[in-house]
Design an enzyme around this catalytic site. Sequence first.
Site, PDB file in Angstrom:
ATOM      1  CD  GLU A  89      -2.806  -1.087   2.434  1.00  0.00           C
ATOM      2  OE1 GLU A  89      -3.974  -1.423   2.269  1.00  0.00           O
ATOM      3  OE2 GLU A  89      -2.346  -0.730   3.526  1.00  0.00           O
ATOM      4  CB  CYS A 330       1.268   5.534  11.622  1.00  0.00           C
ATOM      5  SG  CYS A 330       1.749   7.134  11.080  1.00  0.00           S
TER       6      CYS A 330
HETATM    7  N1  SAH Z   1      10.106   0.569   9.917  1.00  0.00           N
HETATM    8  C1  SAH Z   1      10.242   1.994   9.825  1.00  0.00           C
HETATM    9  C2  SAH Z   1       9.277   2.577   8.851  1.00  0.00           C
HETATM   10  C3  SAH Z   1       7.811   2.424   9.225  1.00  0.00           C
HETATM   11  S1  SAH Z   1       7.400   3.956   9.776  1.00  0.00           S
HETATM   12  C4  SAH Z   1      10.165   2.591  11.217  1.00  0.00           C
HETATM   13  O1  SAH Z   1       9.963   1.842  12.164  1.00  0.00           O
HETATM   14  O2  SAH Z   1      10.393   3.777  11.368  1.00  0.00           O
HETATM   15  C5  SAH Z   1       5.899   3.907  10.446  1.00  0.00           C
HETATM   16  C6  SAH Z   1       5.828   4.801  11.656  1.00  0.00           C
HETATM   17  O3  SAH Z   1       4.536   4.633  12.212  1.00  0.00           O
HETATM   18  C7  SAH Z   1       6.811   4.370  12.719  1.00  0.00           C
HETATM   19  O4  SAH Z   1       7.244   5.425  13.506  1.00  0.00           O
HETATM   20  C8  SAH Z   1       5.946   3.411  13.494  1.00  0.00           C
HETATM   21  O5  SAH Z   1       6.485   3.136  14.716  1.00  0.00           O
HETATM   22  C9  SAH Z   1       4.653   4.162  13.524  1.00  0.00           C
HETATM   23  N2  SAH Z   1       3.485   3.336  13.843  1.00  0.00           N
HETATM   24  C10 SAH Z   1       3.352   2.016  13.725  1.00  0.00           C
HETATM   25  N3  SAH Z   1       2.149   1.612  14.145  1.00  0.00           N
HETATM   26  C11 SAH Z   1       1.479   2.710  14.521  1.00  0.00           C
HETATM   27  C12 SAH Z   1       0.164   2.939  15.010  1.00  0.00           C
HETATM   28  N4  SAH Z   1      -0.721   1.961  15.178  1.00  0.00           N
HETATM   29  N5  SAH Z   1      -0.177   4.204  15.309  1.00  0.00           N
HETATM   30  C13 SAH Z   1       0.683   5.212  15.098  1.00  0.00           C
HETATM   31  N6  SAH Z   1       1.926   5.065  14.628  1.00  0.00           N
HETATM   32  C14 SAH Z   1       2.319   3.820  14.332  1.00  0.00           C
END
Ligand code: SAH
Length: 341
Positions: A89, A330
């Site tokens: 996506e 996110c």
């Molecule tokens: N793997 C990389 C890229 C993914 S980024 C990383 O960890 O940075 C996606 C971002 O959204 C990251 O900061 C992650 O921790 C955050 N994220 C993941 N699940 C989420 C959720 N349910 N609500 C809000 N942020 C979330």
Amino acid sequence: MNSIYDYPLEDLKEYFVSIGQTKYRASQVFDWLYVKRIKKFEQMSNLKKELLNFLSENFSIENIKLIQKQEDVDVKKYLFELFDGNKIEAVLMKHNYGNSICVSSQVGCNMGCTFCESGRLKKVRNLYAFELVLQLLKVEEDINERISHIVLMGIGEPFDNYDNVMKFIKIINDPKGINIGIRHITISTCGIVPKIRRFINEKAGVNLAISLHAPNDDLRSKIMPINKVYKIKDIIDVVKEYINKTNRRVTFEYILLKGINDDKKCANELSNLLRGINCYVNLIPYNETSHIDYKTSQKVTINEFYDILKKNNINVTIRREFGSKVSAACGQLRSEQITRK
Ligand code: SAH
């Protein structure tokens, strides 16, 4: 899978020379792909028939398919099918400063962060550079507008797919092509320290965001397994190195999980950890998902957390929420369809 979208201009020139063509021909192809945006080799009308035949026999040109689109205010989520049937996506967000797109870098993810919906599907494979490029091209085609900002914050850990991600950046940053400004590109990582170190030496100018989410190792290891390998101190050390060498500010992302990492003690601890570092903290209200138990912090808790950081002179913002209605927020980038074929 040999896609014509997998080549930065320099590599394409080199390849053209190796098949007895000129560098100039490679530049023409690059221009057709990224400036004129044609979809078929035969549309490259200033190239000889033999060359076009050769290219269409040796390269694919259309190999990610847009199969579904969902819209909400200022946000669109796109589901793509890849050549091998896997699905990924991308999300488009409309800001007052332009259009930004959040792209996926892997099919699934092996980092295992406990709060992240995307990671529930283990990594199936890395995306090729062309699959990153095509996410962008397809979305621009759909909205008929240019995208100005890119974040690598979709499904996957970009630094677990380092080479393809760097190649992707080279392609989209090229002034002779899509020409996305280097400072308009952000890589987000859960903290793979050796890759961050390698990234420093690229001197690319790309923005770096670190998913920190906890101010101490005990807590971070509980929610992010990667912390058992690279500790917070390792991250802080490499971030300082990055800032010293690049003079760029780093973003720390911090999801607020109700009752887990959102109390005043955590806010103070985080302030102490980051004091004096050229960074800013992006507080992310957690987006709840149907499969994971964490809850969103209350508004007052979020505001208190923010105030403590501010009072401690830490630059801080609260992330604007996008697309929770279409599960594009996110961590929610995993619709029911995204299962291994
Ligand atoms: N793997 C990389 C890229 C993914 S980024 C990383 O960890 O940075 C996606 C971002 O959204 C990251 O900061 C992650 O921790 C955050 N994220 C993941 N699940 C989420 C959720 N349910 N609500 C809000 N942020 C979330």
